[in-house]
Design a protein around this motif. Structure first.
Motif, PDB file in Angstrom:
ATOM      1  N   MET A 126     -18.688  -6.644  -4.683  1.00  0.00           N
ATOM      2  CA  MET A 126     -18.714  -7.666  -3.649  1.00  0.00           C
ATOM      3  C   MET A 126     -17.888  -7.184  -2.456  1.00  0.00           C
ATOM      4  O   MET A 126     -17.024  -6.313  -2.603  1.00  0.00           O
ATOM      5  CB  MET A 126     -18.141  -8.975  -4.198  1.00  0.00           C
ATOM      6  N   PRO A 127     -18.131  -7.728  -1.264  1.00  0.00           N
ATOM      7  CA  PRO A 127     -17.376  -7.285  -0.078  1.00  0.00           C
ATOM      8  C   PRO A 127     -15.862  -7.350  -0.258  1.00  0.00           C
ATOM      9  O   PRO A 127     -15.138  -6.501   0.254  1.00  0.00           O
ATOM     10  CB  PRO A 127     -17.851  -8.253   1.008  1.00  0.00           C
ATOM     11  N   LYS A 128     -15.373  -8.354  -1.000  1.00  0.00           N
ATOM     12  CA  LYS A 128     -13.920  -8.480  -1.140  1.00  0.00           C
ATOM     13  C   LYS A 128     -13.327  -7.308  -1.917  1.00  0.00           C
ATOM     14  O   LYS A 128     -12.177  -6.926  -1.677  1.00  0.00           O
ATOM     15  CB  LYS A 128     -13.547  -9.797  -1.816  1.00  0.00           C
ATOM     16  N   HIS A 129     -14.094  -6.715  -2.853  1.00  0.00           N
ATOM     17  CA  HIS A 129     -13.573  -5.567  -3.588  1.00  0.00           C
ATOM     18  C   HIS A 129     -13.326  -4.396  -2.642  1.00  0.00           C
ATOM     19  O   HIS A 129     -12.280  -3.743  -2.692  1.00  0.00           O
ATOM     20  CB  HIS A 129     -14.549  -5.144  -4.687  1.00  0.00           C
ATOM     21  N   LYS A 130     -14.286  -4.140  -1.774  1.00  0.00           N
ATOM     22  CA  LYS A 130     -14.144  -3.053  -0.809  1.00  0.00           C
ATOM     23  C   LYS A 130     -13.010  -3.345   0.166  1.00  0.00           C
ATOM     24  O   LYS A 130     -12.205  -2.460   0.485  1.00  0.00           O
ATOM     25  CB  LYS A 130     -15.455  -2.853  -0.052  1.00  0.00           C
ATOM     26  N   SER A 131     -12.917  -4.586   0.638  1.00  0.00           N
ATOM     27  CA  SER A 131     -11.887  -4.946   1.615  1.00  0.00           C
ATOM     28  C   SER A 131     -10.486  -4.790   1.034  1.00  0.00           C
ATOM     29  O   SER A 131      -9.589  -4.231   1.674  1.00  0.00           O
ATOM     30  CB  SER A 131     -12.091  -6.387   2.092  1.00  0.00           C
ATOM     31  N   LEU A 132     -10.289  -5.279  -0.188  1.00  0.00           N
ATOM     32  CA  LEU A 132      -8.977  -5.184  -0.814  1.00  0.00           C
ATOM     33  C   LEU A 132      -8.603  -3.735  -1.099  1.00  0.00           C
ATOM     34  O   LEU A 132      -7.463  -3.317  -0.879  1.00  0.00           O
ATOM     35  CB  LEU A 132      -8.953  -6.003  -2.108  1.00  0.00           C
ATOM     36  N   LEU A 133      -9.569  -2.960  -1.585  1.00  0.00           N
ATOM     37  CA  LEU A 133      -9.301  -1.559  -1.884  1.00  0.00           C
ATOM     38  C   LEU A 133      -9.008  -0.779  -0.607  1.00  0.00           C
ATOM     39  O   LEU A 133      -8.111   0.073  -0.572  1.00  0.00           O
ATOM     40  CB  LEU A 133     -10.492  -0.956  -2.629  1.00  0.00           C
ATOM     41  N   LYS A 134      -9.746  -1.073   0.469  1.00  0.00           N
ATOM     42  CA  LYS A 134      -9.497  -0.431   1.759  1.00  0.00           C
ATOM     43  C   LYS A 134      -8.094  -0.754   2.270  1.00  0.00           C
ATOM     44  O   LYS A 134      -7.413   0.103   2.848  1.00  0.00           O
ATOM     45  CB  LYS A 134     -10.535  -0.897   2.783  1.00  0.00           C
ATOM     46  N   THR A 135      -7.663  -1.992   2.072  1.00  0.00           N
ATOM     47  CA  THR A 135      -6.321  -2.381   2.500  1.00  0.00           C
ATOM     48  C   THR A 135      -5.265  -1.539   1.794  1.00  0.00           C
ATOM     49  O   THR A 135      -4.329  -1.031   2.422  1.00  0.00           O
ATOM     50  CB  THR A 135      -6.074  -3.872   2.204  1.00  0.00           C
ATOM     51  N   ILE A 136      -5.424  -1.353   0.489  1.00  0.00           N
ATOM     52  CA  ILE A 136      -4.460  -0.562  -0.277  1.00  0.00           C
ATOM     53  C   ILE A 136      -4.463   0.887   0.189  1.00  0.00           C
ATOM     54  O   ILE A 136      -3.407   1.495   0.407  1.00  0.00           O
ATOM     55  CB  ILE A 136      -4.783  -0.648  -1.783  1.00  0.00           C
ATOM     56  N   VAL A 137      -5.659   1.467   0.350  1.00  0.00           N
ATOM     57  CA  VAL A 137      -5.775   2.860   0.792  1.00  0.00           C
ATOM     58  C   VAL A 137      -5.165   3.041   2.174  1.00  0.00           C
ATOM     59  O   VAL A 137      -4.396   3.978   2.420  1.00  0.00           O
ATOM     60  CB  VAL A 137      -7.256   3.304   0.795  1.00  0.00           C
ATOM     61  N   ASN A 138      -5.481   2.135   3.106  1.00  0.00           N
ATOM     62  CA  ASN A 138      -4.987   2.270   4.476  1.00  0.00           C
ATOM     63  C   ASN A 138      -3.476   2.118   4.565  1.00  0.00           C
ATOM     64  O   ASN A 138      -2.810   2.839   5.321  1.00  0.00           O
ATOM     65  CB  ASN A 138      -5.666   1.235   5.379  1.00  0.00           C
ATOM     66  N   GLU A 139      -2.915   1.176   3.805  1.00  0.00           N
ATOM     67  CA  GLU A 139      -1.463   0.997   3.835  1.00  0.00           C
ATOM     68  C   GLU A 139      -0.748   2.201   3.227  1.00  0.00           C
ATOM     69  O   GLU A 139       0.350   2.562   3.643  1.00  0.00           O
ATOM     70  CB  GLU A 139      -1.068  -0.285   3.094  1.00  0.00           C
ATOM     71  N   HIS A 140      -1.386   2.836   2.243  1.00  0.00           N
ATOM     72  CA  HIS A 140      -0.798   4.038   1.650  1.00  0.00           C
ATOM     73  C   HIS A 140      -0.885   5.222   2.610  1.00  0.00           C
ATOM     74  O   HIS A 140       0.051   6.014   2.728  1.00  0.00           O
ATOM     75  CB  HIS A 140      -1.513   4.382   0.344  1.00  0.00           C
ATOM     76  N   ALA A 141      -2.013   5.324   3.317  1.00  0.00           N
ATOM     77  CA  ALA A 141      -2.229   6.461   4.208  1.00  0.00           C
ATOM     78  C   ALA A 141      -1.357   6.383   5.458  1.00  0.00           C
ATOM     79  O   ALA A 141      -0.884   7.410   5.957  1.00  0.00           O
ATOM     80  CB  ALA A 141      -3.700   6.534   4.609  1.00  0.00           C
ATOM     81  N   SER A 142      -1.153   5.173   5.974  1.00  0.00           N
ATOM     82  CA  SER A 142      -0.354   4.989   7.191  1.00  0.00           C
ATOM     83  C   SER A 142       0.683   3.901   6.940  1.00  0.00           C
ATOM     84  O   SER A 142       0.533   2.767   7.408  1.00  0.00           O
ATOM     85  CB  SER A 142      -1.257   4.603   8.366  1.00  0.00           C
ATOM     86  N   PRO A 143       1.722   4.223   6.194  1.00  0.00           N
ATOM     87  CA  PRO A 143       2.690   3.199   5.799  1.00  0.00           C
ATOM     88  C   PRO A 143       3.477   2.635   6.975  1.00  0.00           C
ATOM     89  O   PRO A 143       3.835   3.349   7.909  1.00  0.00           O
ATOM     90  CB  PRO A 143       3.613   3.943   4.823  1.00  0.00           C
ATOM     91  N   GLY A 144       3.708   1.340   6.916  1.00  0.00           N
ATOM     92  CA  GLY A 144       4.523   0.647   7.907  1.00  0.00           C
ATOM     93  C   GLY A 144       5.622  -0.130   7.213  1.00  0.00           C
ATOM     94  O   GLY A 144       5.805  -0.038   5.992  1.00  0.00           O
ATOM     95  N   ARG A 145       6.312  -0.931   7.979  1.00  0.00           N
ATOM     96  CA  ARG A 145       7.470  -1.650   7.461  1.00  0.00           C
ATOM     97  C   ARG A 145       7.112  -2.576   6.299  1.00  0.00           C
ATOM     98  O   ARG A 145       7.878  -2.734   5.351  1.00  0.00           O
ATOM     99  CB  ARG A 145       8.100  -2.457   8.599  1.00  0.00           C
ATOM    100  N   PHE A 146       5.930  -3.192   6.372  1.00  0.00           N
ATOM    101  CA  PHE A 146       5.543  -4.157   5.350  1.00  0.00           C
ATOM    102  C   PHE A 146       4.419  -3.634   4.451  1.00  0.00           C
ATOM    103  O   PHE A 146       3.790  -4.406   3.733  1.00  0.00           O
ATOM    104  CB  PHE A 146       5.101  -5.471   6.010  1.00  0.00           C
ATOM    105  N   SER A 147       4.175  -2.325   4.483  1.00  0.00           N
ATOM    106  CA  SER A 147       3.047  -1.766   3.736  1.00  0.00           C
ATOM    107  C   SER A 147       3.126  -2.038   2.243  1.00  0.00           C
ATOM    108  O   SER A 147       2.129  -2.380   1.606  1.00  0.00           O
ATOM    109  CB  SER A 147       2.950  -0.256   3.979  1.00  0.00           C
ATOM    110  N   GLU A 148       4.303  -1.876   1.664  1.00  0.00           N
ATOM    111  CA  GLU A 148       4.428  -2.071   0.216  1.00  0.00           C
ATOM    112  C   GLU A 148       4.110  -3.510  -0.167  1.00  0.00           C
ATOM    113  O   GLU A 148       3.405  -3.769  -1.150  1.00  0.00           O
ATOM    114  CB  GLU A 148       5.836  -1.706  -0.247  1.00  0.00           C
TER     115      GLU A 148
END
Length: 308
Positions: A126-148
């Protein structure tokens, strides 16, 4: 911690490693793999979840052959033997994540027990699976203050979503709704927490997040019960309250720092929300409250932004 899929069953460009920012997640990535690879098998050390976005892949999982095509979702349990077979397309594009179910559900023993006899599932994602997984990948790839914090919340929402998908029993998540309902809301709140003093309006926020204004507003209404700007004013007021208590700055300085145009507009919005004036809080004339907890059940009215 061992890595699950890359350089074994899958290969190609990826973001992965054993230093993933989410506790319990051993590996994650996005792959563009080549068919010019010899068949290979591997015993998985953690649960592995994969979305097939483009192309087609063939696997043998515990002796059963499976073809993954566009839109396929594959969830495989720890200890499974996964073998890559001959590829049928010139390239394949996938998203995947390897994680410890025991760690992810350590506070949910009854839920964890439901996975004990699970082997694997193949369905359409479902779209939410891709969206949630993309969020995790993107936060890991470009970490920011609140990424974790963002990635961990997205991962827990992800765990609950696949629980529903595999076991077909709705599960109520204990994660705050605004952090799980929509990754766009998640990213917007992260922006507000980091850049609350900047000038924001709906158009600028929508452009920053690459979504339409109507879609953004609907996402916020669904997830938080309030508009994007109301969420921003709430964060500004919380930051202002914290500075009144902890800093030596005067009220005007604090008002300007957190994004209000004047001390008067700050005082008006502050009193409406906290039932006290900034001066009362600054001088200790009223009992202090925890601002986030106090406002959790109070929706900041959209009309406040006319005073900001």
């Amino acid at each position: 911690m061992p890595i699950d899929l890359p350089e074994g069953v899958y290969s190609g460009f990826s973001i992965y490693g054993d230093d993933v920012i989410v506790p319990g997640v051993s590996s994650l990535g996005e792959h563009w793999s080549s068919p010019r690879l010899k068949p290979v098998s591997k015993k998985l050390t953690n649960y592995t979840f994969m979305l097939q976005l483009e192309g087609e892949c063939s696997f043998r999982i515990n002796g059963i052959e499976e073809d993954l095509t566009n839109g396929s979702l594959l969830l495989i349990s720890t200890g499974s033997i996964m073998e890559r077979l001959d590829q049928k397309f010139s390239y394949n594009h996938s998203l995947w994540i390897g994680f410890s179910m025991r760690h992810a559900l350590q506070d949910e023993p009854e839920l964890l027990e439901a996975w004990e006899d699970f082997t694997y599932a193949k369905q359409q994602f479902m779209p939410k699976h891709k969206s949630l997984l993309k969020t995790i990948v993107n936060e890991h790839a470009s970490p920011g203050r609140f990424s974790e914090k963002i990635a961990s919340a997205a991962f827990q929402a992800f765990i609950y979503s696949i629980q529903e998908l595999v076991h077909e029993s709705p599960t109520v998540s204990a994660i705050p709704l605004e952090l799980t309902q929509n990754p766009t809301v998640l990213l917007a709140i992260d922006l507000f927490e980091r850049e609350y003093g900047d000038h924001w309006d709906l158009k600028k926020l929508a452009e920053r997040l690459a979504v339409s204004e109507s879609k953004l507003t609907k996402a916020f209404r669904t997830a938080t019960g309030e508009s994007p700007m109301a969420s921003l004013w709430k964060i500004r007021l919380i930051k202002g309250y914290e500075l009144l208590v902890s800093s030596s700055m005067n009220i005007t300085q604090i008002a300007m720092l957190v994004g209000f145009q004047s001390s008067q507009s700050f005082a008006t919005a502050f009193k409406r929300s906290f039932r006290a004036t900034p001066r009362d809080v600054k001088t200790g004339n009223v009992q202090q409250v925890e601002p986030r907890e106090f406002l959790k059940s109070h929706i900041v009215k959209d009309s406040i932004h006319s005073h900001v």
